[in-house]
Scaffold this motif. Structure first.
Motif, PDB file in Angstrom:
ATOM      1  N   LEU A 333      94.693  46.250  83.094  1.00 37.63           N
ATOM      2  CA  LEU A 333      95.074  47.664  83.119  1.00 37.63           C
ATOM      3  C   LEU A 333      94.126  48.463  84.008  1.00 37.63           C
ATOM      4  O   LEU A 333      94.547  49.361  84.729  1.00 37.63           O
ATOM      5  N   ARG A 334      92.836  48.138  83.935  1.00 36.94           N
ATOM      6  CA  ARG A 334      91.874  48.828  84.805  1.00 36.94           C
ATOM      7  C   ARG A 334      92.190  48.552  86.270  1.00 36.94           C
ATOM      8  O   ARG A 334      92.204  49.457  87.105  1.00 36.94           O
ATOM      9  N   ALA A 335      92.445  47.274  86.584  1.00 33.65           N
ATOM     10  CA  ALA A 335      92.761  46.916  87.963  1.00 33.65           C
ATOM     11  C   ALA A 335      94.050  47.583  88.424  1.00 33.65           C
ATOM     12  O   ALA A 335      94.155  48.048  89.569  1.00 33.65           O
ATOM     13  N   THR A 336      95.035  47.656  87.531  1.00 34.58           N
ATOM     14  CA  THR A 336      96.306  48.298  87.876  1.00 34.58           C
ATOM     15  C   THR A 336      96.103  49.758  88.218  1.00 34.58           C
ATOM     16  O   THR A 336      96.611  50.252  89.239  1.00 34.58           O
ATOM     17  N   SER A 337      95.360  50.472  87.381  1.00 36.22           N
ATOM     18  CA  SER A 337      95.136  51.895  87.648  1.00 36.22           C
ATOM     19  C   SER A 337      94.387  52.092  88.960  1.00 36.22           C
ATOM     20  O   SER A 337      94.657  53.034  89.711  1.00 36.22           O
ATOM     21  N   ARG A 338      93.467  51.179  89.259  1.00 32.81           N
ATOM     22  CA  ARG A 338      92.696  51.304  90.497  1.00 32.81           C
ATOM     23  C   ARG A 338      93.554  50.993  91.717  1.00 32.81           C
ATOM     24  O   ARG A 338      93.415  51.650  92.761  1.00 32.81           O
ATOM     25  N   MET A 339      94.445  50.012  91.605  1.00 36.99           N
ATOM     26  CA  MET A 339      95.331  49.724  92.733  1.00 36.99           C
ATOM     27  C   MET A 339      96.302  50.867  92.987  1.00 36.99           C
ATOM     28  O   MET A 339      96.630  51.169  94.141  1.00 36.99           O
ATOM     29  N   ILE A 340      96.767  51.516  91.913  1.00 39.69           N
ATOM     30  CA  ILE A 340      97.616  52.693  92.090  1.00 39.69           C
ATOM     31  C   ILE A 340      96.864  53.756  92.871  1.00 39.69           C
ATOM     32  O   ILE A 340      97.369  54.332  93.848  1.00 39.69           O
ATOM     33  N   ALA A 341      95.623  54.029  92.462  1.00 39.49           N
ATOM     34  CA  ALA A 341      94.821  55.053  93.126  1.00 39.49           C
ATOM     35  C   ALA A 341      94.556  54.696  94.585  1.00 39.49           C
ATOM     36  O   ALA A 341      94.671  55.550  95.482  1.00 39.49           O
ATOM     37  N   LEU A 342      94.219  53.436  94.861  1.00 41.94           N
ATOM     38  CA  LEU A 342      93.899  53.031  96.235  1.00 41.94           C
ATOM     39  C   LEU A 342      95.138  53.025  97.121  1.00 41.94           C
ATOM     40  O   LEU A 342      95.050  53.298  98.324  1.00 41.94           O
TER      41      LEU A 342
END
Length: 351
Positions: A333-342
């Protein structure tokens, strides 16, 4: 398949194989760029959640070596401690959900601590041990005045015992500790291994920290909403044709395969000096080892604020349902949120 438009002008992630010495690795043990100016003065508690002000006070007290007087301070396993006993603890543990300011406080504490200090994620510390060997990591970290450990999470028995032993040796030589996590300390390792079999190691870690609970809403919630931006192959061609230096383009499959050839401790060198990575033909991952390596890469991209432009499956859908319901769910979930942001850092090239 990697498209050829402007490919000659672009680098390739799969052609990078950084060699990094221990000194090179430790050079990156500092807060990410977005927290370069974090301080205890510019942390703004949300008045709706008194625990945020209490956490600020606790961190301020810890920064000057004082005792913890706020009522929110507890041991890892929930028993309230007196001021006398808390003063003996060499570490503070900030426990709370996503986006309540834990990392800001941790970075602020790092900035305000004089001497020889290191800041890294839990994964970075365990990767450092993997790269240098246990004794090598101890020798390079020994004598540090302060260690900040972000996103503390015990993923397997090996990590549990290694970190318990490592922190124990460092504390014995005078090192102070601070950590953050969105996993309550008595739930560390839950769902990943038989935590009860390693209670001694978990308890040994817990005895080094005083927990301060931080409540609140995720101020970055916008990064979790919606989907990652996804582009067509033609749009990626246009993005590539207008890209300056510091941009790579590869197929997603090739990058995933390349990561297994590089130790995670060197991922920071893999993304060094990049402004954007372009990934063609993203697909859903079903192999957990591949997924966890991608998580580690995304963490380093996020620290450096490297944009991701991708085609194929949206990046927030790259982890399959089994992964999202398993023991590493919070990592994904952390990685998902970060990929959305990037993905949202990429300027759209138009239709």
């Amino acid at each position: 398949m990697v498209h050829s438009t402007s490919q000659s002008a672009l680098g390739r992630l799969v052609e990078r194989n950084p060699e990094m010495s221990a000194a090179d690795l430790l050079e990156y043990f500092h807060p990410p760029a977005q927290f370069a100016h974090a301080s205890l003065d510019n942390y703004v508690p949300d008045d709706r959640y008194p625990s945020q002000q209490e956490a600020l006070v606790a961190v301020q007290q810890f920064a000057v070596g004082g005792t913890f007087r706020n009522g929110g301070a507890k041991s890892w396993f929930g028993k309230a401690k007196t001021s006398a006993s808390t003063a003996e603890r060499p570490g503070i543990y900030l426990d709370g959900g996503f986006g309540v300011g834990k990392t800001h406080l941790l970075a602020a504490l790092w900035h305000s601590t004089p001497g020889r200090t290191y800041y890294g994620t839990f994964i970075e510390y365990t990767a450092l041990v993997g790269a240098l060997g246990y004794r090598g990591a101890v020798e390079h970290l020994k004598g540090a005045d302060f260690l900040a450990i972000d996103e503390f999470e015990l993923d397997d028995p090996g990590d549990t015992m290694v970190m318990s032993r490592l922190l124990g040796e460092l504390v014995a030589t005078g090192t102070r500790l601070a950590a953050t996590s969105n996993t309550p300390p008595n739930a560390l390792g839950e769902g990943r291994f038989a935590a009860e079999d390693f209670l001694r190691e978990i308890t040994a870690l817990s005895d080094k920290f005083l927990t301060v609970r931080i409540e609140g809403e995720d101020y970055r919630k916008r990064d979790f909403d919606g989907h990652a931006v996804s582009f067509t192959a033609d749009q990626l061609d246009r993005i590539a044709s207008h890209s300056a230096q510091g941009v790579t383009r590869d197929s997603f499959e090739q990058v995933v395969n390349h990561l297994r050839l590089i130790h995670p401790s060197r991922f920071v060198g893999l993304v060094r000096d990049l402004a954007m990575v372009i990934l063609d033909d993203v697909h859903v991952l079903h192999d957990q080892a591949q997924a966890l390596r991608l998580v580690a890469l995304v963490d380093r991209l996020y620290d450096q604020q490297v944009a991701i432009a991708a085609s194929g499956v949206a990046l927030d859908e790259v982890f399959d349902d089994t992964m999202l319901s398993g023991g590493y769910r919070k990592k994904y979930l952390r990685a998902t949120s970060r990929m959305i942001a990037l993905s949202r850092l990429v300027e759209s090239p138009g239709a």
